[in-house]
Write a protein that holds these residues in place. Structure first.
Motif, PDB file in Angstrom:
ATOM      1  N   UNK A 106     -77.695   7.353  21.858  1.00  0.00           N
ATOM      2  CA  UNK A 106     -76.928   8.473  21.323  1.00  0.00           C
ATOM      3  C   UNK A 106     -75.503   7.967  21.142  1.00  0.00           C
ATOM      4  N   UNK A 107     -75.088   7.780  19.899  1.00  0.00           N
ATOM      5  CA  UNK A 107     -73.792   7.182  19.604  1.00  0.00           C
ATOM      6  C   UNK A 107     -72.876   8.203  18.954  1.00  0.00           C
ATOM      7  N   UNK A 108     -71.719   8.398  19.576  1.00  0.00           N
ATOM      8  CA  UNK A 108     -70.711   9.309  19.040  1.00  0.00           C
ATOM      9  C   UNK A 108     -69.542   8.443  18.579  1.00  0.00           C
ATOM     10  N   UNK A 109     -69.532   8.150  17.281  1.00  0.00           N
ATOM     11  CA  UNK A 109     -68.619   7.133  16.768  1.00  0.00           C
ATOM     12  C   UNK A 109     -68.466   7.290  15.262  1.00  0.00           C
ATOM     13  N   UNK A 110     -67.683   6.380  14.676  1.00  0.00           N
ATOM     14  CA  UNK A 110     -67.441   6.372  13.235  1.00  0.00           C
ATOM     15  C   UNK A 110     -68.667   5.846  12.496  1.00  0.00           C
ATOM     16  N   UNK A 111     -68.758   6.086  11.177  1.00  0.00           N
ATOM     17  CA  UNK A 111     -69.875   5.535  10.408  1.00  0.00           C
ATOM     18  C   UNK A 111     -69.976   4.009  10.500  1.00  0.00           C
ATOM     19  N   UNK A 112     -68.831   3.321  10.561  1.00  0.00           N
ATOM     20  CA  UNK A 112     -68.859   1.856  10.669  1.00  0.00           C
ATOM     21  C   UNK A 112     -69.531   1.421  11.963  1.00  0.00           C
ATOM     22  N   UNK A 125     -80.339   8.158  18.129  1.00  0.00           N
ATOM     23  CA  UNK A 125     -80.944   9.475  18.312  1.00  0.00           C
ATOM     24  C   UNK A 125     -80.193  10.242  19.381  1.00  0.00           C
ATOM     25  N   UNK A 126     -80.256  11.554  19.318  1.00  0.00           N
ATOM     26  CA  UNK A 126     -79.737  12.388  20.411  1.00  0.00           C
ATOM     27  C   UNK A 126     -80.883  13.062  21.154  1.00  0.00           C
ATOM     28  N   UNK A 127     -82.112  12.693  20.820  1.00  0.00           N
ATOM     29  CA  UNK A 127     -83.289  13.238  21.487  1.00  0.00           C
ATOM     30  C   UNK A 127     -83.777  12.241  22.540  1.00  0.00           C
ATOM     31  N   UNK A 128     -83.623  12.583  23.797  1.00  0.00           N
ATOM     32  CA  UNK A 128     -84.023  11.751  24.949  1.00  0.00           C
ATOM     33  C   UNK A 128     -83.623  10.284  24.775  1.00  0.00           C
ATOM     34  N   UNK A 129     -82.329  10.007  24.591  1.00  0.00           N
ATOM     35  CA  UNK A 129     -81.896   8.615  24.454  1.00  0.00           C
ATOM     36  C   UNK A 129     -81.946   7.888  25.794  1.00  0.00           C
ATOM     37  N   UNK A 130     -81.974   6.559  25.727  1.00  0.00           N
ATOM     38  CA  UNK A 130     -81.886   5.756  26.941  1.00  0.00           C
ATOM     39  C   UNK A 130     -80.456   5.756  27.487  1.00  0.00           C
ATOM     40  N   UNK A 138     -64.409   9.929  14.905  1.00  0.00           N
ATOM     41  CA  UNK A 138     -63.640  10.603  13.863  1.00  0.00           C
ATOM     42  C   UNK A 138     -64.462  11.687  13.176  1.00  0.00           C
ATOM     43  N   UNK A 139     -65.740  11.802  13.543  1.00  0.00           N
ATOM     44  CA  UNK A 139     -66.605  12.856  13.006  1.00  0.00           C
ATOM     45  C   UNK A 139     -66.776  13.995  14.001  1.00  0.00           C
ATOM     46  N   UNK A 140     -65.980  14.028  15.057  1.00  0.00           N
ATOM     47  CA  UNK A 140     -66.196  14.974  16.152  1.00  0.00           C
ATOM     48  C   UNK A 140     -66.131  16.429  15.675  1.00  0.00           C
ATOM     49  N   UNK A 144     -71.113  18.335  17.967  1.00  0.00           N
ATOM     50  CA  UNK A 144     -71.278  16.999  18.539  1.00  0.00           C
ATOM     51  C   UNK A 144     -70.776  16.958  19.975  1.00  0.00           C
ATOM     52  N   UNK A 145     -69.667  17.644  20.256  1.00  0.00           N
ATOM     53  CA  UNK A 145     -69.144  17.703  21.620  1.00  0.00           C
ATOM     54  C   UNK A 145     -70.154  18.364  22.556  1.00  0.00           C
ATOM     55  N   UNK A 146     -70.752  19.459  22.113  1.00  0.00           N
ATOM     56  CA  UNK A 146     -71.760  20.139  22.920  1.00  0.00           C
ATOM     57  C   UNK A 146     -72.985  19.256  23.152  1.00  0.00           C
ATOM     58  N   UNK A 147     -73.380  18.509  22.118  1.00  0.00           N
ATOM     59  CA  UNK A 147     -74.521  17.609  22.251  1.00  0.00           C
ATOM     60  C   UNK A 147     -74.240  16.517  23.270  1.00  0.00           C
ATOM     61  N   UNK A 148     -73.026  15.961  23.222  1.00  0.00           N
ATOM     62  CA  UNK A 148     -72.633  14.925  24.169  1.00  0.00           C
ATOM     63  C   UNK A 148     -72.630  15.473  25.590  1.00  0.00           C
ATOM     64  N   UNK A 149     -72.042  16.657  25.774  1.00  0.00           N
ATOM     65  CA  UNK A 149     -71.977  17.279  27.097  1.00  0.00           C
ATOM     66  C   UNK A 149     -73.372  17.556  27.647  1.00  0.00           C
TER      67      UNK A 149
END
Length: 250
Positions: A106-112, A125-130, A138-140, A144-149
């Protein structure tokens, strides 16, 4: 050249080749040292030219990869080959790819950074990541914040590219960094546990020493933040020059 010695650092008000003319390896921070908001300081190009291949860029940048940052710097008149650029975000991905090849991330980051993660073999993926990795996203959005939390609350192994709260803008104003996003998570979760190899962790500087083949006694770190740049210099036993700029980029 204006240079003042303290108990922990040498203080300089601007970049000058004379600061590092006896050093075989020059590790240099990016934001607040060479550029601000992507614009080069007036003394940066001459400093880079004088250092030549002795200079390695060691930055907590987690928005770019070395190749695209090198191209962006070149467009602004600064020459640093991608092979001598070590960035916290990109190197965290490399480190995790070695620890967890082919992992679900689950990566919360820029497209690059997303493109680089895919190139390294991660399954995004944000579904059961390792594991989960937070960079300067920069896409926050609140979604996305709720998904990360939710992932952290659920016990996902959590990594962050760096813990910087901000870096300096054109007029010295703070520009939000990854640490500001961690603060938002703390406000939601109260307690956030994570791993990081960004500065002040010694990983990036030690990697520069290993790749360059230069001993710590022959190296110097030039940076504007004693809490990160100064700390990483102390951690690997090299001289630290703290840059305290007064002006704005040209």
């Amino acid at each position: 050249m204006m240079l003042e010695r303290t108990n922990t650092a040498e203080i300089a008000l601007h970049l000058s080749p004379g600061l590092v003319d006896e050093d075989r390896l020059v590790l240099c921070d990016l934001d607040g040292c060479l550029v601000s908001e992507g614009r080069a300081y007036a003394d940066s190009a001459a400093f880079l030219d004088a250092c030549g291949d002795r200079l390695w860029l060691v930055s907590n940048n987690s928005t770019h990869c070395a190749a695209d940052l090198s191209a962006a710097l070149a467009a602004g008149g600064l020459t640093v080959p991608a092979s001598r650029i070590l960035l916290a975000g990109e190197q965290t991905l490399v480190h995790l790819a070695q620890l967890y090849p082919g992992a679900r991330l689950a990566l919360f980051a820029s497209p690059a950074m997303e493109a680089e993660a895919s190139r390294l073999g991660f399954r995004l993926t944000t579904e059961t990541p390792d594991l989960a990795l937070l960079c300067r996203d920069i896409q926050l959005t609140l979604e996305r914040l709720n998904s990360m939390a939710a992932l952290i609350h659920g016990g996902a192994e959590f990594w962050v590219a760096n813990t910087d709260n901000a870096h300096p803008g054109h007029k010295g104003q703070p520009i939000a960094e990854t640490g500001a996003l961690i603060a938002a998570l703390r406000a939601m979760l109260n307690r956030v546990q994570y791993e990081s190899i960004g500065k002040p962790h010694p990983h990036l500087a030690a990697l520069a020493l290993a790749k360059s083949g230069v001993n710590a006694k022959d190296a110097v770190f030039v940076g504007d933040n004693p809490a990160t740049d100064g700390a990483i210099a102390r951690a690997i036993g090299i001289r630290f020059i703290q840059l305290q700029r007064k002006g704005v980029p040209a």
